[in-house]
Design a protein around this motif. Structure first.
Motif, PDB file in Angstrom:
ATOM      1  N   SER A  99       0.845  -1.196   0.000  1.00 19.31           N
ATOM      2  CA  SER A  99       0.000   0.000   0.000  1.00 19.31           C
ATOM      3  C   SER A  99       0.878   1.243   0.000  1.00 19.31           C
ATOM      4  CB  SER A  99      -0.917  -0.004   1.235  1.00 19.31           C
ATOM      5  OG  SER A  99      -0.136   0.020   2.409  1.00 19.31           O
ATOM      6  N   CYS A 100       0.261   2.398  -0.280  1.00 20.40           N
ATOM      7  CA  CYS A 100       1.072   3.610  -0.495  1.00 20.40           C
ATOM      8  C   CYS A 100       1.570   4.212   0.818  1.00 20.40           C
ATOM      9  CB  CYS A 100       0.275   4.640  -1.293  1.00 20.40           C
ATOM     10  SG  CYS A 100      -0.958   5.558  -0.331  1.00 20.40           S
ATOM     11  N   GLY A 101       0.849   3.970   1.920  1.00 18.84           N
ATOM     12  CA  GLY A 101       1.266   4.520   3.201  1.00 18.84           C
ATOM     13  C   GLY A 101       0.909   5.989   3.416  1.00 18.84           C
ATOM     14  N   ARG A 102       0.301   6.619   2.414  1.00 17.57           N
ATOM     15  CA  ARG A 102       0.047   8.063   2.497  1.00 17.57           C
ATOM     16  C   ARG A 102      -1.417   8.451   2.344  1.00 17.57           C
ATOM     17  NH1 ARG A 102       4.427   7.410  -0.770  1.00 17.57           N
ATOM     18  NH2 ARG A 102       3.124   7.553  -2.619  1.00 17.57           N
ATOM     19  N   CYS A 103      -2.220   7.585   1.688  1.00 15.43           N
ATOM     20  CA  CYS A 103      -3.610   7.987   1.407  1.00 15.43           C
ATOM     21  C   CYS A 103      -4.437   7.958   2.702  1.00 15.43           C
ATOM     22  CB  CYS A 103      -4.219   7.100   0.328  1.00 15.43           C
ATOM     23  SG  CYS A 103      -4.634   5.428   0.876  1.00 15.43           S
ATOM     24  N   GLU A 104      -5.656   8.477   2.648  1.00 17.81           N
ATOM     25  CA  GLU A 104      -6.466   8.570   3.872  1.00 17.81           C
ATOM     26  C   GLU A 104      -6.755   7.196   4.468  1.00 17.81           C
ATOM     27  OE1 GLU A 104     -10.773   9.467   3.326  1.00 17.81           O
ATOM     28  OE2 GLU A 104     -10.251   9.736   1.216  1.00 17.81           O
ATOM     29  N   PHE A 105      -6.837   6.164   3.607  1.00 17.22           N
ATOM     30  CA  PHE A 105      -7.142   4.824   4.106  1.00 17.22           C
ATOM     31  C   PHE A 105      -5.929   4.210   4.789  1.00 17.22           C
ATOM     32  CE2 PHE A 105      -9.933   5.697   0.480  1.00 17.22           C
ATOM     33  CZ  PHE A 105     -11.155   5.599   1.121  1.00 17.22           C
ATOM     34  N   CYS A 106      -4.749   4.380   4.166  1.00 22.35           N
ATOM     35  CA  CYS A 106      -3.518   3.907   4.818  1.00 22.35           C
ATOM     36  C   CYS A 106      -3.340   4.598   6.165  1.00 22.35           C
ATOM     37  CB  CYS A 106      -2.308   4.182   3.928  1.00 22.35           C
ATOM     38  SG  CYS A 106      -2.170   3.049   2.535  1.00 22.35           S
ATOM     39  N   LEU A 107      -3.567   5.926   6.195  1.00 19.11           N
ATOM     40  CA  LEU A 107      -3.371   6.675   7.440  1.00 19.11           C
ATOM     41  C   LEU A 107      -4.365   6.244   8.511  1.00 19.11           C
ATOM     42  CD1 LEU A 107      -2.567  10.200   5.965  1.00 19.11           C
ATOM     43  CD2 LEU A 107      -0.967   8.538   6.935  1.00 19.11           C
ATOM     44  N   MET A 113      -7.631  -0.977   1.892  1.00 16.51           N
ATOM     45  CA  MET A 113      -8.525  -0.022   1.227  1.00 16.51           C
ATOM     46  C   MET A 113      -7.716   1.012   0.443  1.00 16.51           C
ATOM     47  SD  MET A 113     -11.383   0.816   4.141  1.00 16.51           S
ATOM     48  CE  MET A 113     -12.074  -0.466   5.182  1.00 16.51           C
ATOM     49  N   CYS A 114      -6.398   0.912   0.476  1.00 19.33           N
ATOM     50  CA  CYS A 114      -5.510   1.891  -0.164  1.00 19.33           C
ATOM     51  C   CYS A 114      -5.910   2.117  -1.619  1.00 19.33           C
ATOM     52  CB  CYS A 114      -4.070   1.387  -0.084  1.00 19.33           C
ATOM     53  SG  CYS A 114      -2.884   2.450  -0.936  1.00 19.33           S
ATOM     54  N   VAL A 115      -5.799   3.371  -2.061  1.00 20.62           N
ATOM     55  CA  VAL A 115      -6.143   3.686  -3.453  1.00 20.62           C
ATOM     56  C   VAL A 115      -5.144   3.031  -4.414  1.00 20.62           C
ATOM     57  CG1 VAL A 115      -7.308   5.840  -2.885  1.00 20.62           C
ATOM     58  CG2 VAL A 115      -4.840   5.871  -3.327  1.00 20.62           C
ATOM     59  N   ASP A 116      -3.987   2.605  -3.883  1.00 24.12           N
ATOM     60  CA  ASP A 116      -2.980   1.928  -4.709  1.00 24.12           C
ATOM     61  C   ASP A 116      -2.698   0.535  -4.148  1.00 24.12           C
ATOM     62  OD1 ASP A 116      -1.174   1.680  -6.804  1.00 24.12           O
ATOM     63  OD2 ASP A 116       0.510   2.421  -5.610  1.00 24.12           O
TER      64      ASP A 116
HETATM   65 ZN   LIG Z   1      -2.700   4.163   0.609  1.00 24.88          ZN
END
Ligand SMILES: [Zn+2]
Length: 349
Positions: A99-107, A113-116
Motif C-alpha cells: 500500500s502507499c502509506g500516504r492515502c487517507e485509508f492507509c493513514l 482499502m488503499c487507493v494503490d
Molecule cells: Zn494508501
C-alpha cells in the motif's frame, strides 16, 4: 537461483523450474531466502488466465513471464542500503499487503482499502523461487521454534480473521456458518471462530473425508452432497433460527443458501467469488430481515498481526493439507484445482 516461471497460460504442464538471476535488494528492500510459500487460488488463475477470461482484481491482464506465490516465510539473506532493522539470518514472513502509506485509508490503518492497494506475489514477483525481494517494512518476525510452513499462510489467515473478527464481529456464544469450509480461508475461519468462542460452527463441504477432518477441528460438518440445500440443514440444526454470522468465500452458487441460513440481523462476510460473481437472490431477504452483507477481501496490517500472533502463541494451529517440495508444484496445482485439499498446501524450495 531456481524459480517457477509461468511463461504462458495453460494447464499444470506450463509450470517449469528455471534458473534465473537472483534478485538484488534495492534501497529499503531485503532479500529473503524462501523456506516455505503457500499456494493460493490466485496462483491457479496466474497459470490459467483469469476465470471466464474476465480480468480479476486489479482489473488488468498480467504480463508474462511471471513468478507467483504471495505467502512467503524464510530467512533474511541480505539487505539493501538504508535497512538497519533486519540482518542476515533473521526468521521472517512477508506481509503480502502492498500500500502507499500516504492515502487517507492507509493513514487510518486500512491498508487493503488503499487507493494503490496491491498484493505481494500477485502484482510483484513472488516466492515460488529460492529467493525473493520485499520492502523491508513488509517483513515481520517469525519467533524461534515456529516452523516456517506455519508462518507461510498470511493471506488466507488474515482474510479469515477479517471475516470472522473485525468485519464479522464474532462474539463468544454465537453460531457460525462457514461455506467452502475445506479451503484455505474456510479452514482458517473454523479455527479462528473456535478460538473466539463460537458456540457451534457449521461447515459446508463436500465428501465424507473432508467432513471427518472438519469435525476433528471442532466444526459440525454439513456435506452438500447429502444436503444440497444446505440452508435447510442449518435451520434444522438451529431450531429454525439460523446463524449469527456466515462466511462465504464461494460466491454465486452458494449466496442464496448462505443468506437463508442467517438469523434475523445476521451478518454475512464475503471475500471471493471463486464459484462465480453474479448470484441470484431476492434483496427483500436482506432488508426485511435486517441482515448485512460485508466485504472482507483481506484484512489490514493489524488484522494480520493479530492472527499471526495467535498462530505464533499456539492459540491457533493452522490447518495444512500438505507440505510439498516446490518441484511438485504441478501436483499441488492439480490438488487445489480439483478441490481435493483440506487446508493450505505449502511448497518448500
Ligand atoms: Zn494508501
Amino acid at each position: 537461483m531456481n524459480a517457477l516461471l509461468i511463461r504462458k497460460h495453460g494447464g499444470p504442464e506450463v509450470l517449469t523450474l528455471e534458473s534465473v538471476p537472483t534478485p538484488v535488494p534495492a534501497a529499503g528492500e531485503v532479500l529473503v531466502r524462501v523456506r516455505a510459500c503457500a499456494l493460493n487460488g490466485k496462483d491457479i488463475w496466474a497459470r490459467t488466465g483469469p476465470p471466464g477470461g474476465r480480468p480479476t482484481f486489479p482489473w488488468k491482464p498480467r504480463t508474462l513471464p511471471f513468478i507467483g506465490g504471495g505467502d512467503v516465510a524464510g530467512t533474511v539473506e541480505t539487505v539493501g542500503s538504508g535497512v538497519d532493522e533486519w540482518k542476515p539470518g533473521d526468521r521472517v514472513f512477508i506481509n503480502p499487503i502492498l500500500s502507499c502509506g500516504r492515502c487517507e485509508f492507509c493513514l487510518a490503518g486500512e491498508q487493503t482499502m488503499c487507493v494503490d492497494y496491491r498484493i505481494f506475489g500477485d502484482h510483484t514477483p513472488g516466492g515460488f523461487a529460492e529467493f525473493v525481494v520485499a520492502p523491508a517494512h513488509n517483513v515481520m518476525r517469525v519467533p524461534d521454534g515456529v516452523p516456517f510452513e506455519k508462518a507461510a499462510i498470511p493471506a488466507a489467515y488474515c482474510t479469515a480473521w477479517r471475516m470472522m473478527i473485525t468485519a464479522g464481529g464474532l462474539r463468544a456464544g454465537e453460531d457460525v456458518l462457514v461455506v467452502g469450509a475445506s479451503g484455505g480461508v474456510g479452514t482458517a475461519a473454523i479455527v479462528i471462530a473456535k478460538m473466539a468462542g463460537a458456540r457451534r460452527i457449521f461447515a459446508v463441504l463436500g465428501g465424507a473425508e473432508k467432513a471427518k477432518k472438519a469435525e476433528a477441528i471442532g466444526a459440525i460438518a454439513i456435506d452438500h452432497r447429502d444436503h444440497p440445500v444446505f440452508s435447510e440443514r442449518v435451520l434444522d440444526l438451529t431450531g429454525g433460527a439460523g446463524v449469527h454470522l456466515a462466511a462465504d468465500p464461494v460466491g454465486a452458487p452458494t449466496w442464496q443458501q448462505t443468506i437463508r441460513s442467517l438469523r434475523r440481523a445476521g451478518r454475512m462476510t464475503i471475500c471471493g467469488a471463486s464459484g462465480g460473481e453474479r448470484p441470484d437472490f431476492d434483496i427483500r431477504e436482506i432488508y426485511q430481515r435486517h441482515r448485512r452483507i460485508i466485504g472482507a477481501p483481506m484484512g489490514n496490517v493489524s488484522d494480520l498481526r493479530a492472527v499471526m500472533d495467535s498462530i505464533f502463541s499456539g492459540a491457533i494451529d493452522p490447518v495444512l493439507h500438505a507440505v510439498m517440495p516446490l518441484s511438485n508444484i504441478r501436483e499441488a496445482h492439480r490438488i487445489l484445482e480439483h478441490r481435493l485439499h483440506f487446508g493450505k498446501i505449502v511448497l518448500v524450495p
